[in-house]
Every structure is written in structure tokens, then in C-alpha cells.
Design a protein around this motif. Structure first.
Motif, PDB file in Angstrom:
ATOM      1  N   ALA A  53      -6.894  18.690  -5.287  1.00  0.00           N
ATOM      2  CA  ALA A  53      -7.634  17.621  -4.609  1.00  0.00           C
ATOM      3  C   ALA A  53      -6.677  16.609  -3.995  1.00  0.00           C
ATOM      4  CB  ALA A  53      -8.572  16.935  -5.606  1.00  0.00           C
ATOM      5  N   GLY A  54      -5.586  16.280  -4.701  1.00  0.00           N
ATOM      6  CA  GLY A  54      -4.603  15.352  -4.143  1.00  0.00           C
ATOM      7  C   GLY A  54      -3.991  15.880  -2.864  1.00  0.00           C
ATOM      8  N   VAL A  55      -3.635  17.166  -2.860  1.00  0.00           N
ATOM      9  CA  VAL A  55      -3.066  17.771  -1.655  1.00  0.00           C
ATOM     10  C   VAL A  55      -4.074  17.728  -0.509  1.00  0.00           C
ATOM     11  CG1 VAL A  55      -2.285  19.949  -0.632  1.00  0.00           C
ATOM     12  CG2 VAL A  55      -1.431  19.244  -2.872  1.00  0.00           C
ATOM     13  N   CYS A  56      -5.338  18.099  -0.795  1.00  0.00           N
ATOM     14  CA  CYS A  56      -6.353  18.141   0.274  1.00  0.00           C
ATOM     15  C   CYS A  56      -6.648  16.749   0.820  1.00  0.00           C
ATOM     16  CB  CYS A  56      -7.629  18.786  -0.271  1.00  0.00           C
ATOM     17  SG  CYS A  56      -7.440  20.531  -0.690  1.00  0.00           S
ATOM     18  N   VAL A  57      -6.748  15.754  -0.068  1.00  0.00           N
ATOM     19  CA  VAL A  57      -7.037  14.397   0.392  1.00  0.00           C
ATOM     20  C   VAL A  57      -5.930  13.884   1.299  1.00  0.00           C
ATOM     21  CG1 VAL A  57      -7.256  11.998  -0.368  1.00  0.00           C
ATOM     22  CG2 VAL A  57      -8.560  13.790  -1.515  1.00  0.00           C
ATOM     23  N   MET A  58      -4.667  14.100   0.919  1.00  0.00           N
ATOM     24  CA  MET A  58      -3.557  13.623   1.741  1.00  0.00           C
ATOM     25  C   MET A  58      -3.540  14.316   3.103  1.00  0.00           C
ATOM     26  SD  MET A  58      -2.281  11.272  -0.031  1.00  0.00           S
ATOM     27  CE  MET A  58      -0.899  10.922   1.053  1.00  0.00           C
ATOM     28  N   LEU A  59      -3.842  15.621   3.122  1.00  0.00           N
ATOM     29  CA  LEU A  59      -3.885  16.337   4.402  1.00  0.00           C
ATOM     30  C   LEU A  59      -5.028  15.819   5.285  1.00  0.00           C
ATOM     31  CD1 LEU A  59      -3.160  20.023   3.286  1.00  0.00           C
ATOM     32  CD2 LEU A  59      -1.655  18.516   4.600  1.00  0.00           C
ATOM     33  N   VAL A  60      -6.184  15.562   4.671  1.00  0.00           N
ATOM     34  CA  VAL A  60      -7.330  15.071   5.441  1.00  0.00           C
ATOM     35  C   VAL A  60      -7.056  13.678   5.995  1.00  0.00           C
ATOM     36  CG1 VAL A  60      -9.737  14.331   5.272  1.00  0.00           C
ATOM     37  CG2 VAL A  60      -9.026  16.498   4.273  1.00  0.00           C
ATOM     38  N   LEU A  61      -6.392  12.793   5.207  1.00  0.00           N
ATOM     39  CA  LEU A  61      -6.094  11.447   5.675  1.00  0.00           C
ATOM     40  C   LEU A  61      -5.236  11.460   6.936  1.00  0.00           C
ATOM     41  CD1 LEU A  61      -5.391   9.517   2.344  1.00  0.00           C
ATOM     42  CD2 LEU A  61      -7.352   9.268   3.862  1.00  0.00           C
ATOM     43  N   ASN A  62      -4.263  12.363   6.963  1.00  0.00           N
ATOM     44  CA  ASN A  62      -3.398  12.437   8.146  1.00  0.00           C
ATOM     45  C   ASN A  62      -4.098  13.153   9.284  1.00  0.00           C
ATOM     46  OD1 ASN A  62      -1.248  12.317   9.887  1.00  0.00           O
ATOM     47  ND2 ASN A  62       0.218  13.263   8.506  1.00  0.00           N
ATOM     48  N   ALA A  63      -4.778  14.237   8.995  1.00  0.00           N
ATOM     49  CA  ALA A  63      -5.442  14.997  10.057  1.00  0.00           C
ATOM     50  C   ALA A  63      -6.549  14.195  10.714  1.00  0.00           C
ATOM     51  CB  ALA A  63      -6.004  16.303   9.492  1.00  0.00           C
ATOM     52  N   ALA A  64      -7.207  13.313   9.937  1.00  0.00           N
ATOM     53  CA  ALA A  64      -8.286  12.488  10.479  1.00  0.00           C
ATOM     54  C   ALA A  64      -7.781  11.168  11.036  1.00  0.00           C
ATOM     55  CB  ALA A  64      -9.329  12.224   9.393  1.00  0.00           C
ATOM     56  N   ASP A  65      -6.479  10.972  11.089  1.00  0.00           N
ATOM     57  CA  ASP A  65      -5.845   9.778  11.653  1.00  0.00           C
ATOM     58  C   ASP A  65      -6.162   8.518  10.836  1.00  0.00           C
ATOM     59  OD1 ASP A  65      -4.097   8.648  13.517  1.00  0.00           O
ATOM     60  OD2 ASP A  65      -5.716   7.964  14.799  1.00  0.00           O
ATOM     61  N   VAL A  66      -6.476   8.686   9.556  1.00  0.00           N
ATOM     62  CA  VAL A  66      -6.684   7.538   8.683  1.00  0.00           C
ATOM     63  C   VAL A  66      -5.340   6.999   8.192  1.00  0.00           C
ATOM     64  CG1 VAL A  66      -7.746   6.747   6.522  1.00  0.00           C
ATOM     65  CG2 VAL A  66      -8.950   8.389   7.990  1.00  0.00           C
ATOM     66  N   TRP A  67      -4.401   7.908   7.928  1.00  0.00           N
ATOM     67  CA  TRP A  67      -3.046   7.525   7.524  1.00  0.00           C
ATOM     68  C   TRP A  67      -2.080   8.158   8.528  1.00  0.00           C
ATOM     69  CZ3 TRP A  67      -1.264   7.393   1.744  1.00  0.00           C
ATOM     70  CH2 TRP A  67      -0.015   6.777   1.663  1.00  0.00           C
ATOM     71  N   PRO A  68      -1.997   7.624   9.746  1.00  0.00           N
ATOM     72  CA  PRO A  68      -1.171   8.256  10.788  1.00  0.00           C
ATOM     73  C   PRO A  68       0.309   8.032  10.530  1.00  0.00           C
ATOM     74  CG  PRO A  68      -2.119   6.229  11.602  1.00  0.00           C
ATOM     75  CD  PRO A  68      -2.668   6.417  10.242  1.00  0.00           C
ATOM     76  N   MET A  69       1.096   9.050  10.752  1.00  0.00           N
ATOM     77  CA  MET A  69       2.539   8.965  10.519  1.00  0.00           C
ATOM     78  C   MET A  69       3.277   8.338  11.684  1.00  0.00           C
ATOM     79  SD  MET A  69       3.426  10.000   7.573  1.00  0.00           S
ATOM     80  CE  MET A  69       5.165  10.295   7.871  1.00  0.00           C
ATOM     81  N   ALA A  70       2.668   8.265  12.882  1.00  0.00           N
ATOM     82  CA  ALA A  70       3.386   7.785  14.069  1.00  0.00           C
ATOM     83  C   ALA A  70       3.130   6.318  14.345  1.00  0.00           C
ATOM     84  CB  ALA A  70       2.997   8.621  15.290  1.00  0.00           C
ATOM     85  N   ARG A  71       2.534   5.590  13.388  1.00  0.00           N
ATOM     86  CA  ARG A  71       2.238   4.183  13.613  1.00  0.00           C
ATOM     87  C   ARG A  71       2.858   3.340  12.513  1.00  0.00           C
ATOM     88  NH1 ARG A  71      -4.126   4.784  15.434  1.00  0.00           N
ATOM     89  NH2 ARG A  71      -3.707   5.960  17.344  1.00  0.00           N
ATOM     90  N   PRO A  72       3.011   2.026  12.778  1.00  0.00           N
ATOM     91  CA  PRO A  72       3.724   1.180  11.817  1.00  0.00           C
ATOM     92  C   PRO A  72       2.911   0.888  10.553  1.00  0.00           C
ATOM     93  CG  PRO A  72       2.876  -0.141  13.629  1.00  0.00           C
ATOM     94  CD  PRO A  72       2.628   1.284  13.996  1.00  0.00           C
ATOM     95  N   VAL A  73       2.780   1.899   9.708  1.00  0.00           N
ATOM     96  CA  VAL A  73       2.171   1.744   8.397  1.00  0.00           C
ATOM     97  C   VAL A  73       3.208   2.203   7.374  1.00  0.00           C
ATOM     98  CG1 VAL A  73      -0.173   2.070   9.241  1.00  0.00           C
ATOM     99  CG2 VAL A  73       1.163   4.054   8.570  1.00  0.00           C
TER     100      VAL A  73
END
Length: 406
Positions: free
Chosen positions: A66-86
Motif C-alpha cells: 500500500a505504501g508503494v502504491c500510494v507514493m506512485l499514485v501521489l506522483n502520477a496524479a501530480d499531488v506530489w510533483p517532483m518537478a516543482r519546489p516542494v
């Protein structure tokens, strides 16, 4: 490129913004891959051992999956984007940690996929030192898992190391390519700014040269003419010539003085920012009324307000040219100069109502070159304005209309 005050120029700011938008778009292209990875991990886990469950080891398999899936969904859904200043460094650490734990609990062919993906993401998205450090920690964890899991070996740990190394080098190369492109765009913007600055410097130098030439030619010539007219006036008084000739000499002297003042203002405008001259419009109208025998009236409509110096100078020169044309082609006519202040701009209109008298003894000023209206339009266009000229509605007169935004 920055200005002398350290501020980023608009062109460079646009280049920086463009590079950031490109990074966001590049990250967006990875989202479909994350969704595919999620499906593969879920399918592989359902066929692994032990499978996800609600008790014992299977419960921990469920939690890590579940941890792996949640982290993948957060990035894929642009909730935790890697290309922005977060806080970006936390993402690969969390996803990689869940992935390592899941690999230790459940051995499948795809169990190392989340952690290897984190190595790639860290080296691609994070600053070099941070990315290498996180990638190294995750690679070490993968090597340990490859040796510790059932059926693991040193050979499997070595394969994990080589695979992570290839992913890290590829991600670093992609990052370097993107940064090189961004630097090239910024350097190109700085080069364009430098070229514009150089062109402005050349223009200022040329204007200074022209100012010197005008000063040497016009100012000195007019000064000499003023001296000669003063001598003629004194001779006329001594010889007791008629008042009419004396008046002509007086007016000629006044015209030379005004022309000398205008020449000095023109030289000053070439050397630096022009001084606002629109407030001298009543003086200009009175001069043409007195010296050029033009029955012209001035009216002001609206609430007067300050204009940019270049716009005021353009309107003043346009009125000067229009009134000069009236004195050339419609001497003795009646004219109206209207200065209107509107909400969107300032409009100056010069109307002559046609010739009303003939003066056979007066030949008028020399005929113009026909470039006056062209020069007027060019001067107004430089300040965002416009000029139109044409006959009046009854066809007997002529109208010149000038407008500048304000």
C-alpha cells in the motif's frame, strides 16, 4: 543577464520561466510510466509469496505494498510533483523505503522495481549531490536485499548494483542535457540584451554627434543672423525708416530668437530625455497669429494632465508642422487648434477653414518638401500614436488630427 541594479531583465526572466515549464512538461511525460509501473507491481504482488493479507507477515506485505502504491499514485496524479519546489528529497526516500521493505517480505520478479525507479528519479530530479547520496543509499539497500532474500546471492546483488548504476548515469545525463539547454537559452537571452544595449549605446553616440553638428550649424548660424538683424534694427531707427519696416525687423528678430530657442531644445532632446513642451502650445499659436498672419484660435477640452515627454514633444512638433502648412498654403485663413484630453488618449486637431483673403505682396514661406506629414506620422508612431490629414467636410479647408495614448 541582469541590469545594473541586479534585477533580471524581462527577456532572461522569460527564458528561465520557459526552462522551468519544460521541466514540468518532462516530468508530466513520466506519469503514464508510473501508472504502468503501478499496474505491474500490483499484478506481480498478487502472484508472489506471501501474498497480501490481513494477518502476520501477509499484513506487513499489504502495508508495504500500500505504501508503494500510494507514493506512485501521489506522483502520477501530480499531488506530489517532483518537478516543482516542494520537499522533493522525501519522495524517493519514502517510495524507496517502502519498496525495499516490500522486496524483503515478498520475493517476486518485479519487487525491486519501485526502488530502482527511485534511484532514477533521485538522480534525474534532485540536485547532483543529494541525488547521488539518495541513489547510493537505495542501491546499497537493493544489494543487501538481493543477497538476503530467499534464493539471493552475491551475483544477484551485483546485478542490482550494475542496473542501478546504469539508471543513475542515464538520469544524470538527461539532467545535464536539460540544464545545458536551459543555460543555452539564458545565454541567448543575455546575448540579445547585450545586443540591444550595444545598439542603444550606438544610437546615443550618434545622437550626440548629431547634436554637436546641429549646435555648430543651426545655433551659430541663427546667432549670427540675430546679430545682423539687431544691427539692421539699429540702422533703421537711426535712419528713421517707417514704422512698418521697423515692425517687420522686430518680428524677424523675435522669430530668430524663438528659432534659436527651439534649436537649443532640439539639441537638448538629442543629448538626453526631451523636456515637455506641450505647455508652450499657446505661445506657438500666438506666434503664428502675430508673425504669420494666421487667424488661429486655441481651445482645450477635458482636464489637462501630464504626458510622457516624448508624446508631448511629438504633439507639439505636429502642431508646429500643421500651422506651418497653414501659413504656406492658406495665409490669411481662419484656423482652430483643439487640444482634447480624453480617457483613452490626447487628441490634437489643427483645422484651417480655407483661404479668406489674398495678399499679393506676400509670397509666403518656401514651399515644403512634402515630407512634413510623413515625419509627423513617424514621430507619433514612435510613441504609439497616429496622425491623419485630409480635407474638411465642405472641401474648402484642411484638417490634421494627431492622437497619442495616455
Amino acid at each position: 543577464m541582469t541590469s545594473e541594479t541586479g534585477e533580471v531583465t524581462p527577456r532572461v526572466a522569460a527564458a528561465i520561466a520557459q526552462s522551468r515549464e519544460r521541466a514540468v512538461r518532462s516530468a508530466g511525460r513520466l506519469r503514464p510510466v508510473l501508472w504502468i509501473m503501478l499496474v505491474i507491481i500490483l499484478a506481480s504482488s498478487l502472484h508472489g509469496y506471501p501474498r497480501p493479507g490481513l494477518a502476520g507477515t501477509r499484513l506487513w506485505v499489504t502495508v508495504t505494498l500500500a505504501g508503494v502504491c500510494v507514493m506512485l499514485v501521489l506522483n502520477a496524479a501530480d499531488v506530489w510533483p517532483m518537478a516543482r519546489p516542494v520537499p522533493r528529497a522525501g519522495y524517493p526516500l519514502l517510495l524507496g523505503g517502502f519498496g525495499l521493505a516490500h522486496e524483503l517480505l515478498e520475493s517476486t520478479n518485479m519487487s525491486s522495481l519501485p526502488t530502482t525507479a527511485c534511484v532514477f528519479i533521485a538522480c534525474l530530479m534532485l540536485p547532483t549531490r543529494v541525488g547521488v547520496a539518495i541513489g547510493g543509499v537505495l542501491t546499497g539497500g537493493l544489494m543487501l536485499a538481493g543477497w538476503a532474500v530467499p534464493g539471493g546471492s552475491v551475483w544477484l546483488a551485483g546485478v542490482e548494483f550494475v542496473f542501478c548504476l546504469v539508471l543513475g548515469v542515464a538520469a544524470h545525463s538527461m539532467r545535464q542535457a536539460g540544464e545545458s539547454q536551459a543555460r543555452a537559452e539564458i545565454l541567448l537571452a543575455q546575448l540579445e540584451d547585450a545586443r540591444e544595449a550595444e545598439a542603444r549605446a550606438v544610437a546615443v553616440a550618434e545622437r550626440t554627434r548629431i547634436a554637436r553638428e546641429l549646435h555648430d550649424v543651426l545655433a551659430q548660424s541663427l546667432s549670427g543672423l540675430a546679430i545682423q538683424l539687431e544691427v539692421a534694427r539699429r540702422l533703421a531707427r537711426r535712419e528713421e525708416v517707417g514704422e512698418q519696416l521697423q515692425g517687420v525687423l522686430d518680428r524677424a528678430g523675435g522669430l530668430v530668437k524663438d528659432g534659436l530657442d527651439d534649436a537649443r531644445r532640439a539639441v537638448g532632446a538629442l543629448r538626453g530625455p526631451p523636456v515637455p513642451v506641450l505647455d508652450r502650445l499657446p505661445e506657438l499659436v500666438e506666434r503664428f497669429r502675430t508673425d504669420h498672419h494666421v487667424d488661429v484660435r486655441l481651445s482645450v477640452e477635458g482636464t489637462p494632465r501630464d504626458l510622457p515627454s516624448e508624446a508631448g514633444l511629438a504633439l507639439y512638433r505636429g502642431a508646429q508642422e500643421a500651422l506651418t502648412n497653414v501659413s504656406r498654403y492658406a495665409r490669411g485663413s481662419q484656423g482652430t487648434v483643439t487640444l482634447g484630453y480624453g480617457p483613452a488618449g490626447v487628441v490634437l486637431t489643427v483645422v484651417d477653414e480655407g483661404r479668406v483673403e489674398e495678399d499679393l505682396e506676400y509670397s509666403g514661406p518656401p514651399k515644403g518638401s512634402g515630407m512634413g506629414l510623413i515625419g509627423m506620422r513617424e514621430r507619433l508612431a514612435q510613441v504609439g500614436g497616429s496622425a491623419q490629414a485630409g480635407p474638411t467636410e465642405d472641401g474648402d479647408g484642411w484638417t490634421v488630427r494627431m492622437e497619442v495614448p495616455a
